[in-house]
Design a protein around this motif. Structure first.
Motif, PDB file in Angstrom:
ATOM      1  N   HIS A 183       0.849  -1.190   0.000  1.00  0.00           N
ATOM      2  CA  HIS A 183       0.000   0.000   0.000  1.00  0.00           C
ATOM      3  C   HIS A 183       0.882   1.236   0.000  1.00  0.00           C
ATOM      4  O   HIS A 183       2.079   1.165   0.269  1.00  0.00           O
ATOM      5  CB  HIS A 183      -0.948  -0.014   1.204  1.00  0.00           C
ATOM      6  CG  HIS A 183      -0.299  -0.480   2.470  1.00  0.00           C
ATOM      7  ND1 HIS A 183       0.121   0.350   3.456  1.00  0.00           N
ATOM      8  CD2 HIS A 183       0.055  -1.733   2.882  1.00  0.00           C
ATOM      9  CE1 HIS A 183       0.685  -0.340   4.432  1.00  0.00           C
ATOM     10  NE2 HIS A 183       0.656  -1.601   4.114  1.00  0.00           N
ATOM     11  N   THR A 191       9.757   3.636  13.706  1.00  0.00           N
ATOM     12  CA  THR A 191       8.611   4.344  13.124  1.00  0.00           C
ATOM     13  C   THR A 191       8.994   5.501  12.194  1.00  0.00           C
ATOM     14  O   THR A 191       8.440   5.636  11.103  1.00  0.00           O
ATOM     15  CB  THR A 191       7.671   4.846  14.248  1.00  0.00           C
ATOM     16  OG1 THR A 191       7.420   3.752  15.140  1.00  0.00           O
ATOM     17  CG2 THR A 191       6.354   5.323  13.687  1.00  0.00           C
ATOM     18  N   SER A 207       5.140  -1.529   8.218  1.00  0.00           N
ATOM     19  CA  SER A 207       5.590  -2.369   7.108  1.00  0.00           C
ATOM     20  C   SER A 207       6.995  -1.949   6.680  1.00  0.00           C
ATOM     21  O   SER A 207       7.475  -0.880   7.055  1.00  0.00           O
ATOM     22  CB  SER A 207       4.656  -2.174   5.912  1.00  0.00           C
ATOM     23  OG  SER A 207       3.326  -2.435   6.283  1.00  0.00           O
ATOM     24  N   GLU A 252       6.694   7.877   3.144  1.00  0.00           N
ATOM     25  CA  GLU A 252       5.601   8.678   2.565  1.00  0.00           C
ATOM     26  C   GLU A 252       6.097  10.038   2.088  1.00  0.00           C
ATOM     27  O   GLU A 252       5.682  10.542   1.048  1.00  0.00           O
ATOM     28  CB  GLU A 252       4.528   8.907   3.633  1.00  0.00           C
ATOM     29  CG  GLU A 252       3.290   8.097   3.368  1.00  0.00           C
ATOM     30  CD  GLU A 252       2.246   8.317   4.434  1.00  0.00           C
ATOM     31  OE1 GLU A 252       1.777   9.459   4.591  1.00  0.00           O
ATOM     32  OE2 GLU A 252       1.931   7.335   5.121  1.00  0.00           O
ATOM     33  N   ARG A 272       0.296   4.185   1.755  1.00  0.00           N
ATOM     34  CA  ARG A 272       0.353   4.986   2.983  1.00  0.00           C
ATOM     35  C   ARG A 272       0.793   4.097   4.134  1.00  0.00           C
ATOM     36  O   ARG A 272       0.474   2.918   4.197  1.00  0.00           O
ATOM     37  CB  ARG A 272      -1.011   5.592   3.303  1.00  0.00           C
ATOM     38  CG  ARG A 272      -1.406   6.682   2.322  1.00  0.00           C
ATOM     39  CD  ARG A 272      -2.520   7.530   2.887  1.00  0.00           C
ATOM     40  NE  ARG A 272      -2.073   8.381   3.993  1.00  0.00           N
ATOM     41  CZ  ARG A 272      -1.476   9.547   3.846  1.00  0.00           C
ATOM     42  NH1 ARG A 272      -1.217  10.009   2.643  1.00  0.00           N
ATOM     43  NH2 ARG A 272      -1.110  10.267   4.888  1.00  0.00           N
ATOM     44  N   SER A 273       1.542   4.703   5.075  1.00  0.00           N
ATOM     45  CA  SER A 273       2.024   3.903   6.199  1.00  0.00           C
ATOM     46  C   SER A 273       0.923   3.760   7.249  1.00  0.00           C
ATOM     47  O   SER A 273       0.134   4.670   7.457  1.00  0.00           O
ATOM     48  CB  SER A 273       3.256   4.566   6.814  1.00  0.00           C
ATOM     49  OG  SER A 273       2.951   5.873   7.197  1.00  0.00           O
ATOM     50  N   SER A 274       0.865   2.581   7.877  1.00  0.00           N
ATOM     51  CA  SER A 274      -0.002   2.414   9.036  1.00  0.00           C
ATOM     52  C   SER A 274       0.899   2.447  10.250  1.00  0.00           C
ATOM     53  O   SER A 274       1.900   1.745  10.300  1.00  0.00           O
ATOM     54  CB  SER A 274      -0.723   1.072   8.959  1.00  0.00           C
ATOM     55  OG  SER A 274      -1.021   0.640  10.269  1.00  0.00           O
ATOM     56  N   LEU A 275       0.566   3.279  11.218  1.00  0.00           N
ATOM     57  CA  LEU A 275       1.442   3.372  12.385  1.00  0.00           C
ATOM     58  C   LEU A 275       1.118   2.289  13.410  1.00  0.00           C
ATOM     59  O   LEU A 275       1.876   2.081  14.346  1.00  0.00           O
ATOM     60  CB  LEU A 275       1.349   4.763  13.002  1.00  0.00           C
ATOM     61  CG  LEU A 275       1.924   5.863  12.117  1.00  0.00           C
ATOM     62  CD1 LEU A 275       1.991   7.176  12.852  1.00  0.00           C
ATOM     63  CD2 LEU A 275       3.319   5.495  11.593  1.00  0.00           C
ATOM     64  N   ALA A 276       0.002   1.568  13.223  1.00  0.00           N
ATOM     65  CA  ALA A 276      -0.316   0.480  14.156  1.00  0.00           C
ATOM     66  C   ALA A 276       0.437  -0.786  13.751  1.00  0.00           C
ATOM     67  O   ALA A 276       0.836  -1.582  14.592  1.00  0.00           O
ATOM     68  CB  ALA A 276      -1.808   0.228  14.169  1.00  0.00           C
ATOM     69  N   GLN A 277       0.581  -0.982  12.448  1.00  0.00           N
ATOM     70  CA  GLN A 277       1.280  -2.156  11.907  1.00  0.00           C
ATOM     71  C   GLN A 277       2.328  -1.623  10.945  1.00  0.00           C
ATOM     72  O   GLN A 277       1.999  -1.242   9.834  1.00  0.00           O
ATOM     73  CB  GLN A 277       0.311  -3.026  11.099  1.00  0.00           C
ATOM     74  CG  GLN A 277      -0.771  -3.678  11.901  1.00  0.00           C
ATOM     75  CD  GLN A 277      -0.467  -5.149  12.139  1.00  0.00           C
ATOM     76  OE1 GLN A 277       0.559  -5.664  11.692  1.00  0.00           O
ATOM     77  NE2 GLN A 277      -1.330  -5.834  12.857  1.00  0.00           N
ATOM     78  N   ASN A 319       3.564  -0.236  18.374  1.00  0.00           N
ATOM     79  CA  ASN A 319       3.073  -0.848  17.140  1.00  0.00           C
ATOM     80  C   ASN A 319       3.675  -2.244  16.945  1.00  0.00           C
ATOM     81  O   ASN A 319       4.596  -2.637  17.660  1.00  0.00           O
ATOM     82  CB  ASN A 319       3.320   0.034  15.902  1.00  0.00           C
ATOM     83  CG  ASN A 319       4.685   0.694  15.897  1.00  0.00           C
ATOM     84  OD1 ASN A 319       5.667   0.084  16.316  1.00  0.00           O
ATOM     85  ND2 ASN A 319       4.764   1.933  15.435  1.00  0.00           N
TER      86      ASN A 319
END
Ligand SMILES: NC(=O)C1=CN([C@@H]2O[C@H](COP(=O)(O)OP(=O)(O)OC[C@H]3O[C@@H](n4cnc5c(N)ncnc54)[C@H](O)[C@@H]3O)[C@@H](O)[C@H]2O)C=CC1
Ligand SMILES: O=C(O)/C=C/C=C(\O)C(=O)O
Length: 497
Positions: free
Chosen positions: A8, A196, A17, A203, A10-15, A44
């Motif tokens: 994807h 993080t 990648s 992004e 956009r970054s997810s800060l909970a998971q 995370n």
């Protein structure tokens, strides 16, 4: 292609990648936990790269060198890097929150140093690359026409950037910015403790127009994980690392296969020299920062303080008061001046030295133990700011890098003795000299075997200057033109006229 799980933009800060070829990619081994050192709470879950994921990242970087990035001029790359700097400043609060959650460092520190320096690194090396010069020589030849030699600086290729956890964004961009300015592509391995901000930067790279594959991030640990897979990967052309001396040694061995260059910025056991003719207020203020900033987790920090005997008692008393006025607490509270250590493991290492100091007969001037704050921070990795006196120079506490909020203070009687004590270390990273006597300042700075000598200051950074250590504190210098030297190869062109 090993990338099996969702990718994807956009970054997810909970998971968290990996970031490969301009996309966020969760693949490899099961995720690991990233915990907040101030509370012990989960920040995370982070994807851990296996060898296949690292291979994908290195191949993406190689492809990028053959694409538009490889054809761009230095001013074009510089313009993009300035957009990256702007992007960091535009998303300042996101980077700040991420850095404080990952490291536990006080928000006041991260907002003044870590995040602005992350942006400044891109601007400084954008400036640097557009004004880079190389040498040229005219060679007389027997036929009288001569030959012209000139050197070109060409990018090395794919650079592995292996980073520690103490200043995550600052130290990562300190390497990524010049590497990209010079036209390389990078694969970054952030510390497993602080993954993080390197991910968030993906992004920003996309927004700024950095082509896919130029900036890649793989997550994981060191040995038998992403760090080792990356530094051993034959597709990597150069390795830059900041961290512990033992890890630097392992990386240097990995780099020997394939004869890859390394730039290593390693540990320190830095000495401050405080002369009786110093401005004591300034010396106390500077030493407070050099011992306790970032909870002592700065490679440039002071762990040995040598003070001229006539002001020893006064100095110790004032540093003690300063240490006792530090305020531990919620890193997001602007009044907090001392955060936790990075992890339980690191806290245990530091408190082992605290116990060792007591066992070796130190006088504990202040501190000396773990700190329990109660409430949500009761499970944080806080330790008391600590000052010792009275240890012999042979003590482990005086010789080994602790990387905590602590120092040993010893008296000296003359300049030669102070210099000898400062130099009696396997490390040679930095020193601070406190004196109002200009001749003495120059004389002493020239005799201490370190890469960086500050006079009446500490961590005063001009990013154009050579930065690095001697002895076991590292190999090579970065900063200004010195970074350009590491991140490029020189190619000589000889033209017969
Ligand atoms: N700048 C400095 O001088 C620093 C010193 N330290 C010291 O090092 C001690 C250990 O901290 P760590 O985070 O474990 O530092 P470290 O030097 O082991 O780790 C730094 C980075 O290297 C990676 N790494 C570790 N082993 C590797 C290997 N064999 N090959 C490739 N990559 C590898 C890690 O995953 C991390 O990204 C601390 O207690 C502290 O005393 C830690 C961080 C920075
Ligand atoms: O580049 C700087 O200004 C700071 C560097 C600090 C380290 O390398 C460290 O603490 O590891």
């Amino acid at each position: 292609m090993n990338i099996a799980v969702s990718s994807h933009s956009r970054s997810s800060l909970a998971q968290l990648s990996h970031f490969i070829d301009g996309r966020f990619v969760a693949a490899g081994r099961p995720v690991f936990e990233n915990r907040n050192p101030a509370t012990g709470g989960l920040v995370n879950l982070v994807a851990e790269a296996d060898a296949g994921v690292v291979d994908d990242a290195v191949k993406a970087a190689r492809r990028a060198l053959k694409g538009p990035w490889g054809r761009m001029s230095a001013p074009e790359r510089a313009a993009i890097l300035r957009k990256v700097a702007d992007g960091i400043m535009r998303h300042f609060d996101d980077f700040l929150t991420a850095e404080v959650l990952d490291t536990g460092k006080p928000v006041g520190l991260a907002s003044h140093i870590d995040i602005p320096r992350g942006a400044a690194n891109f601007n400084v090396f954008a400036d640097q690359v557009v004004s880079l010069s190389t040498e040229s020589f005219h060679l007389p030849t027997p036929d009288g026409t001569g030959a012209l030699n000139y050197a070109l600086r060409v990018p090395r290729g794919v650079i592995a950037v292996v980073c520690p956890w103490n200043l995550p964004l600052l130290l990562m961009t300190w390497k990524v910015a010049p590497a990209l300015a010079c036209g390389n592509a990078v694969v970054v391995k952030p510390s497993e403790e602080t993954p993080t901000t390197a991910t968030l930067l993906g992004e920003i790279m996309n927004e700024a127009g950095v082509p896919p594959g130029v900036y890649n991030v793989v997550h994981g640990y060191g040995p038998d994980s992403a760090g080792e897979y990356l530094t051993r990967h034959p597709g990597v052309d150069g390795i830059t690392f900041t961290g512990e001396t033992r890890t630097g040694t392992a990386i240097m061995k990995a780099a020997a296969d394939g004869v890859r260059p390394v730039s290593l910025e390693l540990g320190g056991k830095n000495a401050a020299l405080v002369f009786a003719d110093c401005d004591l207020d300034k010396a106390i203020e500077g030493t407070m920062r050099s011992v306790f900033a970032n909870c002592g987790q700065v490679c440039l920090g002071t762990e040995r303080v040598y003070v001229e005997r006539s002001i020893f008692e006064a100095f110790v008393g004032r540093l003690k008061s300063g240490a006792e006025s530090l305020r531990m607490g919620d890193p997001f509270d602007k009044a907090t001046t001392l955060g936790p250590l990075i992890s339980r493991e690191h806290r245990d290492k530091v408190t082992t030295y605290y116990a060792k100091a007591a066992a070796e007969g130190a006088t504990v001037v202040t501190g000396g133990g773990q700190a329990r704050l109660g409430g949500p921070h009761d499970h944080g990795f806080f330790v008391q700011p600590t000052i010792w006196t009275g240890l012999p120079e042979t003590s482990a506490v005086v010789r080994e890098e602790i990387f905590g909020p602590c120092c040993h203070i010893a008296p000296f009687d003359d300049e030669d003795a102070a210099i000898e004590a400062a130099n009696d270390s396997p490390y040679g990273l930095a020193t601070s000299i406190w004196t109002e006597n200009l001749s003495r300042a120059h004389r002493v700075a020239g005799r201490i075997d370190v890469g960086i000598a500050w006079v009446n200051s500490w961590f005063l950074r001009d990013l154009r200057t050579p930065f690095g250590g001697s002895k076991q504190s590292g190999i090579g210098r970065e900063g200004g033109v010195h970074s350009m030297e590491f991140y490029t190869e020189l190619r000589n062109v000889c033209v017969k006229l």
